[in-house]
Design a protein around this motif. Sequence first.
Motif, PDB file in Angstrom:
ATOM      1  N   VAL A 100       0.867  -1.181   0.000  1.00  0.00           N
ATOM      2  CA  VAL A 100       0.000   0.000   0.000  1.00  0.00           C
ATOM      3  C   VAL A 100       0.898   1.224   0.000  1.00  0.00           C
ATOM      4  N   SER A 101       0.789   2.063  -1.035  1.00  0.00           N
ATOM      5  CA  SER A 101       1.611   3.265  -1.105  1.00  0.00           C
ATOM      6  C   SER A 101       1.182   4.259  -0.039  1.00  0.00           C
ATOM      7  N   ILE A 102       2.068   5.219   0.233  1.00  0.00           N
ATOM      8  CA  ILE A 102       1.741   6.255   1.223  1.00  0.00           C
ATOM      9  C   ILE A 102       0.512   7.043   0.776  1.00  0.00           C
ATOM     10  N   GLU A 103       0.442   7.341  -0.524  1.00  0.00           N
ATOM     11  CA  GLU A 103      -0.686   8.118  -1.033  1.00  0.00           C
ATOM     12  C   GLU A 103      -1.996   7.360  -0.871  1.00  0.00           C
ATOM     13  N   PHE A 104      -1.982   6.077  -1.241  1.00  0.00           N
ATOM     14  CA  PHE A 104      -3.211   5.300  -1.146  1.00  0.00           C
ATOM     15  C   PHE A 104      -3.564   5.027   0.310  1.00  0.00           C
ATOM     16  N   GLY A 105      -2.553   4.878   1.144  1.00  0.00           N
ATOM     17  CA  GLY A 105      -2.809   4.704   2.573  1.00  0.00           C
ATOM     18  C   GLY A 105      -3.504   5.917   3.164  1.00  0.00           C
ATOM     19  N   ALA A 106      -3.025   7.110   2.768  1.00  0.00           N
ATOM     20  CA  ALA A 106      -3.660   8.338   3.243  1.00  0.00           C
ATOM     21  C   ALA A 106      -5.094   8.447   2.736  1.00  0.00           C
ATOM     22  N   LEU A 107      -5.320   8.018   1.486  1.00  0.00           N
ATOM     23  CA  LEU A 107      -6.670   8.046   0.921  1.00  0.00           C
ATOM     24  C   LEU A 107      -7.603   7.119   1.704  1.00  0.00           C
ATOM     25  N   LEU A 108      -7.095   5.965   2.101  1.00  0.00           N
ATOM     26  CA  LEU A 108      -7.917   5.033   2.873  1.00  0.00           C
ATOM     27  C   LEU A 108      -8.301   5.629   4.222  1.00  0.00           C
TER      28      LEU A 108
ATOM     29  N   ASN B 211     -20.111   2.186   0.660  1.00  0.00           N
ATOM     30  CA  ASN B 211     -20.149   2.456  -0.778  1.00  0.00           C
ATOM     31  C   ASN B 211     -18.908   3.215  -1.237  1.00  0.00           C
ATOM     32  N   LEU B 212     -18.217   3.871  -0.305  1.00  0.00           N
ATOM     33  CA  LEU B 212     -16.963   4.554  -0.615  1.00  0.00           C
ATOM     34  C   LEU B 212     -15.765   3.637  -0.415  1.00  0.00           C
ATOM     35  N   THR B 213     -15.779   2.895   0.685  1.00  0.00           N
ATOM     36  CA  THR B 213     -14.578   2.163   1.076  1.00  0.00           C
ATOM     37  C   THR B 213     -14.381   0.858   0.311  1.00  0.00           C
ATOM     38  N   ILE B 214     -15.464   0.141   0.041  1.00  0.00           N
ATOM     39  CA  ILE B 214     -15.310  -1.127  -0.673  1.00  0.00           C
ATOM     40  C   ILE B 214     -14.758  -0.911  -2.087  1.00  0.00           C
ATOM     41  N   PRO B 215     -15.298   0.045  -2.877  1.00  0.00           N
ATOM     42  CA  PRO B 215     -14.696   0.291  -4.199  1.00  0.00           C
ATOM     43  C   PRO B 215     -13.219   0.686  -4.117  1.00  0.00           C
ATOM     44  N   ALA B 216     -12.853   1.458  -3.084  1.00  0.00           N
ATOM     45  CA  ALA B 216     -11.449   1.848  -2.940  1.00  0.00           C
ATOM     46  C   ALA B 216     -10.573   0.619  -2.730  1.00  0.00           C
ATOM     47  N   LEU B 217     -11.040  -0.326  -1.947  1.00  0.00           N
ATOM     48  CA  LEU B 217     -10.269  -1.544  -1.716  1.00  0.00           C
ATOM     49  C   LEU B 217     -10.185  -2.390  -2.978  1.00  0.00           C
ATOM     50  N   ILE B 218     -11.251  -2.379  -3.772  1.00  0.00           N
ATOM     51  CA  ILE B 218     -11.233  -3.126  -5.034  1.00  0.00           C
ATOM     52  C   ILE B 218     -10.244  -2.492  -6.005  1.00  0.00           C
ATOM     53  N   VAL B 219     -10.213  -1.139  -6.031  1.00  0.00           N
ATOM     54  CA  VAL B 219      -9.244  -0.428  -6.880  1.00  0.00           C
ATOM     55  C   VAL B 219      -7.822  -0.789  -6.466  1.00  0.00           C
ATOM     56  N   LEU B 220      -7.625  -1.033  -5.187  1.00  0.00           N
ATOM     57  CA  LEU B 220      -6.306  -1.417  -4.684  1.00  0.00           C
ATOM     58  C   LEU B 220      -5.875  -2.779  -5.208  1.00  0.00           C
ATOM     59  N   GLY B 221      -6.827  -3.523  -5.759  1.00  0.00           N
ATOM     60  CA  GLY B 221      -6.505  -4.814  -6.358  1.00  0.00           C
ATOM     61  C   GLY B 221      -7.111  -6.013  -5.656  1.00  0.00           C
ATOM     62  N   MET B 222      -7.974  -5.768  -4.690  1.00  0.00           N
ATOM     63  CA  MET B 222      -8.578  -6.881  -3.961  1.00  0.00           C
ATOM     64  C   MET B 222      -9.758  -7.461  -4.730  1.00  0.00           C
ATOM     65  N   PRO B 223      -9.946  -8.781  -4.673  1.00  0.00           N
ATOM     66  CA  PRO B 223     -11.198  -9.370  -5.149  1.00  0.00           C
ATOM     67  C   PRO B 223     -12.354  -8.844  -4.299  1.00  0.00           C
TER      68      PRO B 223
ATOM     69  N   LEU C  62      -6.842  -1.750   8.723  1.00  0.00           N
ATOM     70  CA  LEU C  62      -6.510  -0.920   9.882  1.00  0.00           C
ATOM     71  C   LEU C  62      -6.411   0.559   9.509  1.00  0.00           C
ATOM     72  N   LEU C  63      -5.972   0.858   8.291  1.00  0.00           N
ATOM     73  CA  LEU C  63      -5.941   2.251   7.843  1.00  0.00           C
ATOM     74  C   LEU C  63      -7.358   2.816   7.743  1.00  0.00           C
ATOM     75  N   LEU C  64      -8.267   2.010   7.199  1.00  0.00           N
ATOM     76  CA  LEU C  64      -9.672   2.421   7.173  1.00  0.00           C
ATOM     77  C   LEU C  64     -10.199   2.627   8.592  1.00  0.00           C
ATOM     78  N   ALA C  65      -9.835   1.714   9.470  1.00  0.00           N
ATOM     79  CA  ALA C  65     -10.315   1.772  10.852  1.00  0.00           C
ATOM     80  C   ALA C  65      -9.863   3.050  11.552  1.00  0.00           C
ATOM     81  N   LEU C  66      -8.637   3.466  11.284  1.00  0.00           N
ATOM     82  CA  LEU C  66      -8.106   4.672  11.910  1.00  0.00           C
ATOM     83  C   LEU C  66      -8.975   5.884  11.586  1.00  0.00           C
ATOM     84  N   GLY C  67      -9.267   6.070  10.295  1.00  0.00           N
ATOM     85  CA  GLY C  67     -10.111   7.189   9.896  1.00  0.00           C
ATOM     86  C   GLY C  67     -11.547   7.024  10.365  1.00  0.00           C
TER      87      GLY C  67
END
Length: 252
Positions: A3-11, A30-42, A209-214
């Motif tokens: 996870v890049s620093i930029e994408f981590g901050a976005l999460l 509806n915001l977080t699941i698409p972001a995780l899919i963009v990250l490459g997750m099934p 955990l990054l999502l959880a923090l925010g």
Amino acid sequence: MDVSIEFGALLVVLGFVAGIINTLAGGGSNLTIPALIVLGMPAEVANATNRVGVFMQSVSGVAGFRHHKRLDGHDLLPILIPTLIGGAVGAGAAAWLPSSIIKPLLLGTMLLMAFIMLVKPQAVMPDEGELARKVKDTPAAWVGLAIAGFYGGFVQAGVGFVLIAALCGTLRYDLVRGNALKLVCTLAFTSVSLAIFIWQDLILWLPGLLLALGSMFGAWLAVKFAIKADPKLLKWFLFLMTLAGVIFAYSS
């Protein structure tokens, strides 16, 4: 997964926004699941990983509502029993059924909620001063809470709307107390879901955990807003988030 620093901050930022939305209404996933899919997750891994943030925002939100004495605990166990049963069945279904089912289920739920709120809003939002009912005196609440638990265990995205319909619609809690109980229910079935997803090894912990923090900070801020906001403003926010959920489900 890297996870890049930029994408981590976005999460973290998306988690913060989702924490606010989920605490006041629903649909933050509806915001977080698409972001995780963009990250490459099934889709099934994104769905499971997202529960880490949902769990922590629920902990934060419940603590906030309890601190401000807006959490009614007198009927909590009867509310949680059908919710937990539905959540366990839903999480099991999410672990084994194909992820292609998620989109039509999400779209159908959002369309139904938007239709009800537009045509008959009193069905999901009680009048001011209306007294809350007990689960034992409201058989429909058992069905509604079990369905909400199943949906939350299976999809998560938009479950807040289904819980609001059960808690504010059938049991007639006002939106503030309904939102507080909604977070307790979400915490309960998300705990069950997390256990099942951990067992199935579907969670990627760093993004979760990054999502959880925010999400924790978002939920904490939303509680402070909810207890001071005009009830009419909360109703409009709930309606707008429902429409947003419909648009997302249709376009995704």
